[in-house]
Design a protein around this motif. Structure first.
Motif, PDB file in Angstrom:
ATOM      1  N   VAL A  85     102.718  55.752  67.250  1.00  0.00           N
ATOM      2  CA  VAL A  85     102.126  56.457  68.384  1.00  0.00           C
ATOM      3  C   VAL A  85     102.913  56.155  69.652  1.00  0.00           C
ATOM      4  O   VAL A  85     103.615  55.136  69.740  1.00  0.00           O
ATOM      5  N   CYS A  86     102.764  57.053  70.608  1.00  0.00           N
ATOM      6  CA  CYS A  86     103.310  56.843  71.953  1.00  0.00           C
ATOM      7  C   CYS A  86     102.149  56.960  72.927  1.00  0.00           C
ATOM      8  O   CYS A  86     101.418  57.958  72.911  1.00  0.00           O
ATOM      9  N   LEU A  87     101.978  55.970  73.774  1.00  0.00           N
ATOM     10  CA  LEU A  87     100.841  55.955  74.695  1.00  0.00           C
ATOM     11  C   LEU A  87     100.969  57.000  75.805  1.00  0.00           C
ATOM     12  O   LEU A  87     100.015  57.227  76.550  1.00  0.00           O
ATOM     13  N   ASP A  88     102.138  57.663  75.888  1.00  0.00           N
ATOM     14  CA  ASP A  88     102.339  58.737  76.866  1.00  0.00           C
ATOM     15  C   ASP A  88     101.964  60.101  76.300  1.00  0.00           C
ATOM     16  O   ASP A  88     101.978  61.090  77.031  1.00  0.00           O
ATOM     17  N   ALA A  89     101.680  60.145  74.996  1.00  0.00           N
ATOM     18  CA  ALA A  89     101.495  61.438  74.320  1.00  0.00           C
ATOM     19  C   ALA A  89     100.184  61.473  73.558  1.00  0.00           C
ATOM     20  O   ALA A  89      99.568  60.441  73.283  1.00  0.00           O
ATOM     21  N   HIS A  90      99.780  62.674  73.200  1.00  0.00           N
ATOM     22  CA  HIS A  90      98.542  62.885  72.444  1.00  0.00           C
ATOM     23  C   HIS A  90      98.754  62.524  70.976  1.00  0.00           C
ATOM     24  O   HIS A  90      99.889  62.529  70.469  1.00  0.00           O
ATOM     25  N   SER A  91      97.664  62.248  70.284  1.00  0.00           N
ATOM     26  CA  SER A  91      97.739  61.847  68.876  1.00  0.00           C
ATOM     27  C   SER A  91      98.266  62.955  67.968  1.00  0.00           C
ATOM     28  O   SER A  91      98.682  62.686  66.835  1.00  0.00           O
ATOM     29  N   SER A  92      98.275  64.193  68.438  1.00  0.00           N
ATOM     30  CA  SER A  92      98.801  65.303  67.629  1.00  0.00           C
ATOM     31  C   SER A  92     100.293  65.146  67.348  1.00  0.00           C
ATOM     32  O   SER A  92     100.830  65.789  66.449  1.00  0.00           O
ATOM     33  N   LEU A  93     100.975  64.280  68.105  1.00  0.00           N
ATOM     34  CA  LEU A  93     102.406  64.045  67.883  1.00  0.00           C
ATOM     35  C   LEU A  93     102.665  62.865  66.958  1.00  0.00           C
ATOM     36  O   LEU A  93     103.805  62.610  66.578  1.00  0.00           O
ATOM     37  N   ASN A  94     101.626  62.116  66.592  1.00  0.00           N
ATOM     38  CA  ASN A  94     101.796  60.914  65.779  1.00  0.00           C
ATOM     39  C   ASN A  94     102.494  61.215  64.447  1.00  0.00           C
ATOM     40  O   ASN A  94     102.294  62.287  63.868  1.00  0.00           O
TER      41      ASN A  94
END
Length: 316
Positions: A85-94
């Motif tokens: 995950v990236c804390l700058d992005a939404h979980s849809s990108l995980n």
């Protein structure tokens, strides 16, 4: 008999949206809702390159990194619950692979970088003033990704902090594209998990900060999505079953208000044509092999071809 108080809205006299416009929508899930309308009617639009972003600092971070091409590095990713995950992005990108997430994030930055050079309208929907600070890095995040809450500190952004962030967003966008139109709105979705009073404080901070920045002479405007929901649609029949999110009827109503204000009347006939084609494309026949259905499909293909020839920016 008057049974509803109406928010006075007038069509914009300049810089309305038409089929030559290029639109980027960023922000809360309401951006996705309105973005869906733009997509349905085949405008040149894109939505949330890093997924849904709720707070102004997360939006500022996306725009800053995209403009400056500040690519994501391995050390900015976290392995959480069997996914990266990236804390700058939404979980849809995980993703399950770190390398795949790096590619997704940086491809999104590249695409946004190019869009911001030519975009005519940036529509920013602010969701909340409540933010979470990741204690390990002392950085405010866009999404917690179900990481244990003890690793975050919850904070309420004050009006001055939000105003400063919005001014930074405006400066970044204008430096990249001096003719861009920036349209702010506040999401009509109430964040009741924060609390009823806390939600009202949050929305008030956002609205006040936006009004500190609005300047139509500089192509910086505000559309009252939140106010329409709270006043003109002041009835639970306009909500989904959770009593929080606007239902399809409410979204259609707000879209109609937006269309009246921001979509050029010159597009009216094209909108109708696109709508008719979309409904025909969604048609489910009783018998796909029948001659009548084949004739229907051939006629529809001709309609699409004719419209795309007149308006090359439209593609089905």
């Amino acid at each position: 008999m008057k049974l509803q108080t109406k928010i006075p809205l007038e069509p914009q006299s300049h810089h309305q949206i038409d089929y030559d416009s290029r639109i980027l929508l960023i922000g809360s899930c309401f951006s996705e809702n309105i973005g869906g309308k733009f997509e349905y009617y085949k405008f040149q639009s894109s939505v949330n390159p890093l997924g849904i972003l709720f707070n102004p600092l997360a939006i500022e971070n996306l725009i800053s990194r995209a403009i400056n091409l500040e690519y994501y590095q391995d050390n900015e990713l976290i392995n959480a619950i069997d996914s990266w995950v990236c804390l700058d992005a939404h979980s849809s990108l995980n993703t399950t692979k770190k390398s795949d997430l790096i590619v997704r994030l940086n491809t999104a930055l590249d695409a946004t970088h190019q869009q911001l050079k030519t975009v005519s309208h940036v529509i920013i929907t602010l969701g909340t003033s409540w933010v979470y600070r990741f204690l390990q890095t002392d950085k405010i995040v866009a999404n917690c990704h179900k990481i244990p809450q003890k690793q975050f500190l919850k904070e309420l952004l004050d009006v001055d902090s939000i105003t400063e962030s919005l001014q930074a967003i405006i400066a970044l966008l204008k430096a990249e594209n001096s003719r861009v139109n920036i349209l702010f709105t506040v999401s009509p979705v109430r964040h009741l998990k924060d609390g009823f009073v806390e939600n009202m404080r949050s929305k008030a901070h956002l609205i006040t900060a936006v009004q500190n920045c609005v300047d139509p002479r500089e192509r910086i405007n505000y559309f009252p999505s939140y106010e329409l929901m709270m006043d003109e649609l002041r009835d639970y029949r306009f909500y989904k079953s959770d009593m929080i999110h606007p239902n399809d009827l409410a979204l259609d109503y707000i879209w109609e208000k937006f269309k009246t204000t921001w979509i050029s009347k010159d597009t009216e006939n094209v909108l109708k044509s696109v709508d008719q084609i979309q409904k025909k494309l969604a048609h489910k026949p009783f018998n796909k092999d029948s001659q009548s259905y084949q004739d229907f499909r051939d006629k529809l293909a001709e309609e699409i071809k004719k419209l795309e020839k007149i308006h090359p920016n439209i593609s089905f």
